[in-house]
Every structure is written in C-alpha cells, then in structure tokens.
Design a protein around this motif. Sequence first.
Motif, short mmCIF file in Angstrom:
data_model
loop_
_atom_site.label_atom_id
_atom_site.label_comp_id
_atom_site.label_asym_id
_atom_site.label_seq_id
_atom_site.Cartn_x
_atom_site.Cartn_y
_atom_site.Cartn_z
N GLY A 122 0.86 -1.22 0.08
CA GLY A 122 -0.01 0.01 -0.06
C GLY A 122 0.85 1.10 -0.16
N VAL B 214 -4.63 5.54 1.22
CA VAL B 214 -3.82 4.38 1.30
C VAL B 214 -2.69 4.37 1.90
N TRP C 26 -7.47 -2.09 -2.28
CA TRP C 26 -5.99 -2.74 -1.58
C TRP C 26 -6.51 -3.67 -0.44
#
Length: 179
Positions: free
Chosen positions: A68, A76, A133
Amino acid sequence: MSHTGSPDSPGATHGMWRATTAGYAADEWQLLIRLPGRVIVAASSTGSDNPVRAVTEGLAGLDGIAAGRSFDSELVRAVVAAIYAESDDGHSAPVRPDPPDGELAELLRSCRSAVGALARQADPADSAAYRQWVQSVAARVCRAAGPDGRPRPFGDPVDPAQRRLLDQLGEALGLRSAG
C-alpha cells in the motif's frame, strides 16, 4: 515523495495524516487502519491448520499491507503509515489466532461500515483504492500457499473456502455485486 510512495521525512508523514484523517471520526479512522490486519487473520484462518501455511499466508498479508505504500492514493499511504506507526508504538490490538464463530460476519459488517465512512469522507478515487487494496491483501493471503504450506504455483486456483471468503469480502467492500 520517494519512489516507493512513502513520505521522505517524518514531518511529511505527520502532515499527510492530518490532511487525510481530518474528516474521519476517531472510530472511523481506527476501523480503516485495523481492517487490513483483520482481513489477514480471516483469510489465513480459512483452510488447513498447517503452521507452515499460516506463516506463509501471514507474511503474504504483511507484504500486501506494505504494498500500500506505493499506491497512488494518499489515503492508502496514510493508512499504511498509521499501521506502521501504531505497531511501532506498541499500541496495536492483539491478534487472536483462532477467530471465534461469527467473526467473519463481524468482519463483513466492518467492511460495510468502512465503505460507508469512505463514501462520506473520501474522494471516490481514494475510496476505490482503499477498498481494492484491502481486497488485494486478502487475495495475497489466499493465493500464498497450497494446502501443504508450500508456495502456490502461479495460476493454481484457491481453495473453495478461500474463494468464498474473497467473494464475500469483495461484495462487502462494494467491489462485486451479490448474486
């Protein structure tokens, strides 16, 4: 910014957190930073009781969280930085190795709550990036090892229980429709 997407200095990290977390209530932000770890636990709990497999899957999940840092999403990257900062401070919540019955349902409710918080607070692109993610963290865990604990060959399908988990997470994260 460095080429990894991580801020170059601690001051830059702190400023990024302030800007990114400004609209979130404390409980919403905690939800966003704890959700990836909870997904790792749920995904690595699916399947066999092989300890080699559990380690392989756990490491894959941690690698997914670290990935990330290079996402093209300030949200993120801020969540990853907060995860690392929390674990560095020793304030992270304990992880139970054997989730109790009903924890998957609670995890899916948490995913839906995170989607709601993102819809209210995040830019649509950041919301999509965060949700993708979290799903990618689960996918890395599920694809990391076969039943024997050895790395799963590329292209091998995941176990049916893991496939169901990935489908349920995708639906709860608003990435797939029910059906």
